[in-house]
Scaffold this motif. Structure first.
Motif, short mmCIF file in Angstrom:
data_model
loop_
_atom_site.label_atom_id
_atom_site.label_comp_id
_atom_site.label_asym_id
_atom_site.label_seq_id
_atom_site.Cartn_x
_atom_site.Cartn_y
_atom_site.Cartn_z
N TYR A 72 60.30 26.69 -19.23
CA TYR A 72 59.76 27.70 -20.14
C TYR A 72 58.24 27.83 -19.97
O TYR A 72 57.71 28.93 -19.86
N GLY A 73 57.56 26.69 -19.91
CA GLY A 73 56.10 26.72 -19.73
C GLY A 73 55.71 27.34 -18.40
O GLY A 73 54.77 28.15 -18.33
N SER A 107 53.47 31.69 -15.12
CA SER A 107 53.59 32.59 -13.97
C SER A 107 53.69 34.04 -14.43
O SER A 107 53.12 34.94 -13.80
N ARG A 108 54.37 34.31 -15.54
CA ARG A 108 54.45 35.66 -16.09
C ARG A 108 53.06 36.16 -16.46
O ARG A 108 52.69 37.29 -16.18
N GLY A 109 52.27 35.29 -17.09
CA GLY A 109 50.90 35.67 -17.46
C GLY A 109 50.06 36.00 -16.25
O GLY A 109 49.30 36.99 -16.26
N LEU A 110 50.18 35.19 -15.20
CA LEU A 110 49.41 35.46 -13.98
C LEU A 110 49.83 36.77 -13.33
O LEU A 110 48.99 37.55 -12.88
N VAL A 111 51.13 37.02 -13.29
CA VAL A 111 51.62 38.26 -12.68
C VAL A 111 51.17 39.48 -13.49
O VAL A 111 50.71 40.48 -12.93
N VAL A 112 51.29 39.40 -14.80
CA VAL A 112 50.90 40.53 -15.65
C VAL A 112 49.40 40.79 -15.53
O VAL A 112 48.97 41.95 -15.43
N ASP A 113 48.59 39.73 -15.53
CA ASP A 113 47.15 39.91 -15.38
C ASP A 113 46.80 40.54 -14.03
O ASP A 113 45.96 41.44 -13.96
N GLY A 114 47.46 40.07 -12.98
CA GLY A 114 47.21 40.63 -11.65
C GLY A 114 47.61 42.09 -11.57
O GLY A 114 46.90 42.92 -10.99
#
Length: 124
Positions: A52-53, A58-65
């Protein structure tokens, strides 16, 4: 595990003893078996928490990118539109408009090129 779930009396209801009956097998385990179950459960819980973490990170990094790319693409698109408008004005200011004869010759030429290159002909 559920006692008398679909029985005639109290149809669809659980008896209060059913939860205790489900966990009664734990009290019958040896100390070694209980320890193994605790270790296995800990591994499963830790793995789920880690997954989950990691997913959230990884979701946060992808969305930010993707957001950064989107902002950069919007800026580039605005510059491209501005250049296209300037280019169109510049082009029209340098060349006189086509005469009707020139327009028909240009259409014939483009039809001929399209037919030779793509095998397409436009209805006339």
């Amino acid at each position: 595990f559920f006692v008398n779930v679909l029985g005639r009396k109290g149809e669809g209801q659980l008896h209060s003893k059913s939860f205790g009956a489900m966990l009664s097998w734990i009290s019958k385990l040896s100390a070694h078996q209980k320890r193994m179950w605790k270790i296995g459960g800990s591994v499963v819980i830790f793995g789920a928490a880690f997954k989950y973490g990691y997913f959230q990170l990884s979701r946060g990094l992808v969305v930010d990118g993707m957001e950064k790319n989107h902002v950069a693409a919007k800026k580039h698109l605005a510059k491209a539109k501005q250049f296209a408008q300037w280019s169109e004005k510049d082009r029209h200011s340098r060349l006189p408009p086509l005469t009707d004869d020139q327009k028909s010759q240009l259409r014939e030429y483009l039809d001929m090129v399209a037919e030779k290159q793509f095998g397409e002909s436009r209805p006339r």
